[in-house]
Design a protein around this motif. Structure first.
Motif, PDB file in Angstrom:
ATOM      1  N   TRP A  60       0.785  -1.115  -0.008  1.00  0.00           N
ATOM      2  CA  TRP A  60      -0.033   0.012  -0.172  1.00  0.00           C
ATOM      3  C   TRP A  60       0.907   1.223  -0.136  1.00  0.00           C
ATOM      4  CZ3 TRP A  60       0.250   3.476   4.366  1.00  0.00           C
ATOM      5  CH2 TRP A  60       0.973   3.014   5.190  1.00  0.00           C
ATOM      6  N   LYS A  61       2.011   1.231   0.548  1.00  0.00           N
ATOM      7  CA  LYS A  61       2.864   2.267   0.868  1.00  0.00           C
ATOM      8  C   LYS A  61       3.549   2.677  -0.462  1.00  0.00           C
ATOM      9  CE  LYS A  61       4.955   5.598   3.305  1.00  0.00           C
ATOM     10  NZ  LYS A  61       3.962   6.952   3.575  1.00  0.00           N
ATOM     11  N   ALA A  87      -6.390   1.951   0.713  1.00  0.00           N
ATOM     12  CA  ALA A  87      -5.432   2.846   1.572  1.00  0.00           C
ATOM     13  C   ALA A  87      -5.249   4.081   0.644  1.00  0.00           C
ATOM     14  CB  ALA A  87      -4.192   2.164   1.663  1.00  0.00           C
ATOM     15  N   GLN A  91      -6.427   7.912   2.022  1.00  0.00           N
ATOM     16  CA  GLN A  91      -5.383   8.635   2.430  1.00  0.00           C
ATOM     17  C   GLN A  91      -4.644   9.505   1.682  1.00  0.00           C
ATOM     18  OE1 GLN A  91      -2.215   6.175   4.873  1.00  0.00           O
ATOM     19  NE2 GLN A  91      -3.868   4.584   5.110  1.00  0.00           N
ATOM     20  N   SER A 131      -1.961  -2.643  14.352  1.00  0.00           N
ATOM     21  CA  SER A 131      -1.994  -1.204  13.639  1.00  0.00           C
ATOM     22  C   SER A 131      -2.585  -1.383  12.179  1.00  0.00           C
ATOM     23  CB  SER A 131      -0.809  -0.404  13.604  1.00  0.00           C
ATOM     24  OG  SER A 131       0.319  -1.066  12.514  1.00  0.00           O
ATOM     25  N   GLU A 133      -1.485  -0.010   9.377  1.00  0.00           N
ATOM     26  CA  GLU A 133      -0.484  -0.071   8.580  1.00  0.00           C
ATOM     27  C   GLU A 133      -0.022  -1.843   8.319  1.00  0.00           C
ATOM     28  OE1 GLU A 133      -0.772   1.959  10.894  1.00  0.00           O
ATOM     29  OE2 GLU A 133      -1.061   3.977   9.644  1.00  0.00           O
ATOM     30  N   LYS A 134       0.219  -2.195   9.627  1.00  0.00           N
ATOM     31  CA  LYS A 134       0.761  -3.532   9.797  1.00  0.00           C
ATOM     32  C   LYS A 134      -0.110  -4.711   9.086  1.00  0.00           C
ATOM     33  CE  LYS A 134       4.657  -3.083  11.725  1.00  0.00           C
ATOM     34  NZ  LYS A 134       5.865  -3.214  10.690  1.00  0.00           N
ATOM     35  N   GLN A 136      -2.646  -4.077   6.931  1.00  0.00           N
ATOM     36  CA  GLN A 136      -2.584  -3.606   5.253  1.00  0.00           C
ATOM     37  C   GLN A 136      -1.398  -4.755   4.641  1.00  0.00           C
ATOM     38  OE1 GLN A 136      -2.592   0.454   5.468  1.00  0.00           O
ATOM     39  NE2 GLN A 136      -4.791   0.673   4.952  1.00  0.00           N
ATOM     40  N   THR A 137      -0.206  -4.582   5.086  1.00  0.00           N
ATOM     41  CA  THR A 137       0.959  -5.261   4.627  1.00  0.00           C
ATOM     42  C   THR A 137       0.645  -6.817   4.893  1.00  0.00           C
ATOM     43  OG1 THR A 137       2.334  -3.349   5.155  1.00  0.00           O
ATOM     44  CG2 THR A 137       3.227  -5.293   5.038  1.00  0.00           C
ATOM     45  N   THR A 161       7.696  -3.521  -1.042  1.00  0.00           N
ATOM     46  CA  THR A 161       7.414  -2.632   0.219  1.00  0.00           C
ATOM     47  C   THR A 161       8.594  -1.986   0.670  1.00  0.00           C
ATOM     48  OG1 THR A 161       6.467  -2.941   2.458  1.00  0.00           O
ATOM     49  CG2 THR A 161       7.958  -4.659   1.655  1.00  0.00           C
ATOM     50  N   ASP A 163       8.418  -1.590   3.952  1.00  0.00           N
ATOM     51  CA  ASP A 163       8.286  -2.026   5.554  1.00  0.00           C
ATOM     52  C   ASP A 163       9.361  -2.860   5.549  1.00  0.00           C
ATOM     53  OD1 ASP A 163       7.984  -3.208   8.030  1.00  0.00           O
ATOM     54  OD2 ASP A 163       5.552  -2.939   7.802  1.00  0.00           O
TER      55      ASP A 163
END
Length: 1050
Positions: A60-61, A87, A91, A131, A133-134, A136-137, A161, A163
């Motif tokens: 997503w990031k 996401a 965002q 979280s 974010e976690k 989603q990953t 990613t 992350d």
């Protein structure tokens, strides 16, 4: 189907989050969209290629931060997971999300969307305390593993990613599924894709700069924006006002205006836009953003400056205001950022030295005056000094004077034709890549050896007009995409039958096919001065769908039975037909036949090979048909005139290009009555189709509305007319039309042209809309004086017409409900489609206008004004300013400023022989005149509608578009200029909307402003051509018209 629960945190009252539990349904049959699939997944629509070395799944990031790299066509086999897309939506906002959606729909890009959150075996619920974010990953990784196994391990899957924890945790967990960083991915898989690496470095550097800045800078340059929940509550209570920020491009540092929007627009106490004075009050909002504004106290309101001004560099030289104070406010928050790609120029070497020693941080200047300078980090500044490049804004923190952005790519060199055209396209958001192989694979075959032929099965379903009707087209010379033809014949009962036959494009473009999706995205054919970008592939637009003479073609026909004497309509019917056009005439040939001039008959190719007797017989039939069509058109026009149809005036200019695309000359185009003949037939067809589709689908029809303008917008027109002793009644379209007809100076026909031009400044744009979104009272078309109107007659170049074709076929077919359902959008979807088409039409209009100006400037750029008589022309003053006048040059269709006071403070002085020079003195500004007086007591007065002699100069700009400037040579008329104009003193009906066509953007700007604002609006566009077109092919451009009258001319 399996039912689950999904917990969602929604924003509630200020300071509180609301926990909502929603039902979530999971299915085992969500399609994977891979060509490698061996399961029973549906294979309709876009499929992921199997001709790649691996599939790539961005986290997503990565999708959020590096979407523009994922847009590179070289990157193939991309699987966008639903989790990543959501996401981005939540965002990064609607604009970025729509960009992602369009990428996934684009057949040219090998990427798909996989709905992992609805797939029973790939969905993962969020764990307690995890979280967002976690989760989603983790969800995206789990979906990547499922996808690999679903394809039976045939294709490795690489998850990219940012992350690092995910890389360590999942990197070696599943064989065949690799988890690496995005930089590592580019380095290992795309080492030679230099542009992607440069863009990655640019984005990364920009992000680091922002993070560093936020840590270092404690002092704030701007106030913080209020939280969204505070803004929403304030707008609802009336404390704040919502609207769209529009920056004055000639005073970009000082003046911006907020056009009211939504509920704020309905406030009765605000009848004008809100002035935002200065960049501090703008508070980091950028032109086009939707903002929340707080009104300042009454004693802080300011007036709008109405002096002529070339750009922001001249603002300090003309700070006086003659307008009354207007509502003034400050931006307190941004509701929606409408940032886009910006064309910019790097500073020259001299300018770079003034920006400091840190050469990596560069302030670049946008091509659009309304956009502030953007700070980017790059090591290529010196290499790109002479180029137009694209940058994107990443953020604008309250601690920064300028927004921060990053370099994207190079467009071309400054001043190079292709680079300047590319800049125009980017600035208007126009993407016209070649049609993809997938789209071309949908096209029917038609070659010289194997031309397209009528299908025998289809022939049985259609009405065959090939042997019963004389069908012909009338178009500009050289026209290839002939989408309309006409017919007229006498019936056995003595009545007449009129037919309008339009290319049946929808037969070849099925709903939701790749070609249909691409045409929908483009929405229109884009016409520039020297080229065009088609909405449909040329095999359709210039061949199979083009109603050329002597070949069989599918059409959708509207036919009327008319009374033989009164021409009143007795009945009307609609059919899918087969036609064979007998003649492909150009306007001049048709006009000659209408006038009884047979000297040009040899130019009609279809008559050349005939024997004399047959030729004469067919010529008589054709002359009768053209004459009868003209009689019918006069009757139809008279009926609309009686209801108040507006007739507005303009001068149209054609550009003549040589083989090297150099401008040979600019030629005023002469209006012909046959233009009006074809126009009225097209208007009639559009009107009757509109009535039929609304009758059948009252909530789902595409119509075109043109609301009446507000009365205060006619103030300048009324005042200017009064200078000549005319009274303009604007209380209805009928009253306005009659007043403009009476406002005629027999000694100077330009006066009426200019008054009609001013009338267009008060007009709003005509817009497509869904009938389910408006009451029937709002359907009316003010300019055409029709209760219902649509666009049906140009489906080759307008997507709105394709939508209307599907509606009219569905409304008149006796097929099953399933076939009808395929042709219909829901009201919500139709509303979105209309909004998209309106937006694309405005973009096409702006691109056309900017392209026109580019070629105008090119024409005058290399000429020596003192030696070349083409640079001197007659001009007519049409507006008075505090330091000069606005002048219309009929010969070239130019509207531009002429200063009476120069930058040194000298004023213009006219000698006894009429020649002019600069001397010390002062100016006196009155409503209808301006007087220049020297210190020696010499004075000259210039009045509205006065003819003067002007010199036309091209002004080059390194960072912006070139412009034209006028210098007053003499306060007397140019001796030989009137001949070009006076011969057109008769107002032709075909000129009904020439000025509106060329001024739609200005008319839109003028719609919501009071008199003082209209004065400035006219000035804002001073260096642009409102009333002319430079197109050799561009009778076609009238599909973008405001009042729709000349839509047939392609």
């Amino acid at each position: 189907m399996q039912r689950a629960e999904k917990v969602v945190q929604l924003r509630g009252p200020p300071g509180r989050a609301v926990r909502v539990v929603r039902e979530h349904y999971l299915r085992p049959d969500v399609p994977c969209r891979s060509a490698l699939c061996r399961a029973a997944c549906a294979r309709d629509g876009k499929l992921l290629s199997d001709d790649v070395t691996h599939y790539v799944v961005p986290d997503w990031k990565v999708v959020q931060d590096y979407l523009e790299i994922l847009e590179f066509p070289e990157l193939k086999g991309i699987i966008f997971m639903q989790t990543a897309c959501q996401a981005v939506q939540h965002q990064r906002g609607r604009r970025q999300y729509n960009k992602l959606r369009n990428l996934m729909k684009d057949a040219r890009h090998d990427c798909i969307l996989f709905a992992n959150e609805f797939q029973q075996h790939s969905y993962l619920p969020r764990e307690r305390g995890e979280s967002m974010e976690k989760w989603q990953t983790r969800s995206i990784y789990n979906a990547a593993v499922w996808y690999y196994n679903h394809c039976l391990g045939q294709m490795p899957v690489v998850m990219v990613t940012e992350d690092e924890d995910a890389i360590r945790q999942y990197g070696n967990e599943t064989e065949g599924v690799f988890v690496i960083s995005f930089k590592n991915y580019l380095d290992n898989f795309w080492l030679d894709l230099k542009a992607a690496h440069e863009l990655f470095d640019s984005i990364l550097q920009s992000r680091r700069e922002r993070e560093s800045e936020s840590q270092e800078n404690n002092g704030k340059e701007y106030p913080e924006h209020l939280p969204m929940e505070v803004l929403e509550a304030g707008i609802k209570s009336g404390r704040y006002i919502q609207g769209i920020l529009n920056v004055n491009k000639h005073r970009a540092q000082m003046e911006a205006f907020v056009r009211l929007q939504g509920a704020s627009r309905k406030k009765k106490d605000l009848q004008s836009d809100i002035l935002i004075y200065g960049t501090k009050a703008r508070n980091r909002a950028i032109h086009g953003d939707v903002v929340a504004v707080e009104l300042l106290p009454l004693h802080e309101w300011k007036g709008r400056t109405v002096a002529l001004c070339e750009n922001e560099a001249d603002e300090k030289a003309s700070g006086d205001t003659s307008s009354e104070p207007m509502p003034t406010g400050r931006v307190v928050g941004i509701i929606q950022k409408n940032w886009r790609d910006y064309v910019v120029t790097f500073p020259s070497k001299e300018e770079s030295q003034t920006q400091g020693k840190n050469v990596q941080k560069i302030l670049v200047t946008p091509w659009d005056y309304r956009i502030p300078k953007i700070r980017i980090s790059t090591q290529q500044a010196e290499a790109l000094q002479d180029c137009r490049v694209i940058v994107r804004i990443d953020a604008w923190e309250s601690t920064s004077v300028y927004p921060n952005g990053h370099f994207v790519r190079v467009l071309g060199r400054i001043g190079d034709l292709e680079g300047e055209i590319a800049a125009i396209l980017v600035e208007n958001g126009i993407s016209v890549a070649p049609f993809s192989e997938v789209q071309m694979s949908e096209m029917p075959v038609s070659t010289l050896e194997n031309p397209w032929r009528v299908n025998p099965e289809e022939e049985l379903k259609r009405v065959d007009l090939r042997d019963t009707h004389l069908v012909f087209s009338i178009d500009p010379k050289g026209c290839e995409d002939v989408d309309d033809t006409l017919s007229v014949r006498a019936l056995a009962n003595g009545n007449l039958e009129l037919g309008v036959h339009i290319a049946d494009v929808t037969h070849f473009v099925p709903v939701n096919s790749y070609t249909d999706l691409e045409a929908r995205a483009r929405a229109t054919t884009y016409y520039l001065a020297d080229r065009r970008y088609d909405m449909l592939p040329s095999v359709l637009s210039a061949d199979i769908c083009s109603l050329l003479s002597g070949v069989d073609r599918y059409a959708v026909s509207v036919m009327w039975e008319l009374d033989k004497t009164s021409y009143e309509i007795q009945r009307v019917w609609y059919n899918r037909t087969i036609i064979r056009s007998a003649y492909k005439l150009h306007y001049e040939a048709a006009q000659a036949l209408l006038d009884g001039d047979l000297s040009g008959v040899d130019e009609i190719l279809e008559l050349k090979e005939l024997d004399e007797r047959t030729r004469q017989q067919k010529l008589n039939e054709l002359v009768w048909a053209i004459g009868k069509l003209t009689d019918i058109a006069r009757h139809v026009r008279a009926k609309r005139d009686s209801c108040g149809a507006l007739e507005l005036e303009g001068v149209e200019i054609r550009v003549l290009l040589d083989d090297k695309k150099n401008i040979h000359d600019l030629i005023p185009k002469q209006p012909l009555e046959v233009h009006e003949t074809v126009a009225e037939c097209m208007i009639l067809a559009n009107h009757w189709v509109a009535k039929k589709i609304w009758e059948k689908f009252p909530q789902q029809a595409v119509l075109r509305q043109h609301p009446p303008p507000r009365q205060e917008f006619f103030s300048e027109l009324r005042e200017c007319a009064s200078a000549k002793g005319f009274v303009i009644d604007t209380w209805s379209n009928k009253a306005l039309a009659d007043s403009l007809d009476r406002a005629n100076d027999p000694l100077d026909p330009i006066v009426n042209k200019l008054l009609r031009s001013m009338a267009t400044q008060a007009m709003s744009n005509a817009l497509y809309f869904s009938t389910g979104s408006c009451s029937e009272e709002e359907f009316h078309h003010y300019g055409l004086a029709l209760d219902k109107y649509t666009h049906f007659t140009s489906p080759i170049r307008r997507y709105a017409d394709i939508a209307v074709h599907r509606l009219i076929v569905a409304a008149t077919l006796k097929d099953t409900k399933e076939n009808i359902k395929d042709s219909l959008f829901s009201n919500k979807d139709l509303d979105e489609l209309c909004s998209h088409i309106n937006n694309r039409n405005r973009a096409a209009q702006r691109a056309q206008k900017q392209s026109t100006e580019l070629f105008q400037c090119m024409y005058f750029k290399d000429k020596v004004a003192e030696a070349d008589e083409r640079c001197v022309a007659d001009g007519v003053i049409y507006s008075i300013r505090t330091n000069g006048v606005l002048v219309f040059v009929p010969r070239y269709g130019i509207k531009a400023p002429a200063y009476l006071k120069n930058k040194e403070g000298l004023v213009i002085s006219c000698q006894s022989d009429g020649s002019c020079e600069w001397k010390p003195g002062f100016l006196q500004h009155f409503q209808n005149r301006i007087t220049s007086t020297t210190t020696a007591g010499e004075s000259v007065t210039l009045s509205l509608f006065e003819h003067i002699t002007v010199k036309i100069l091209g002004q080059s700009s390194r960072c912006h578009a070139d412009t034209l400037k006028l210098e007053i040579v003499s306060n007397t008329p140019y001796e030989t200029a009137n001949a070009d104009v006076s011969q057109n003193s008769h107002v032709m009906k075909s000129d009904l909307v020439k000025e509106v066509t060329k001024s739609a953007e200005e008319a839109q700007l003028a719609q919501e402003r009071a008199r003082a604002e209209i004065i400035q609006e006219e000035y804002q566009e001073y260096c642009q051509t409102k009333g002319t077109s430079l197109y050799q092919l561009l009778e076609e451009i009238r599909d973008l018209d405001l009042l729709d009258v000349t839509e047939h001319e392609v």
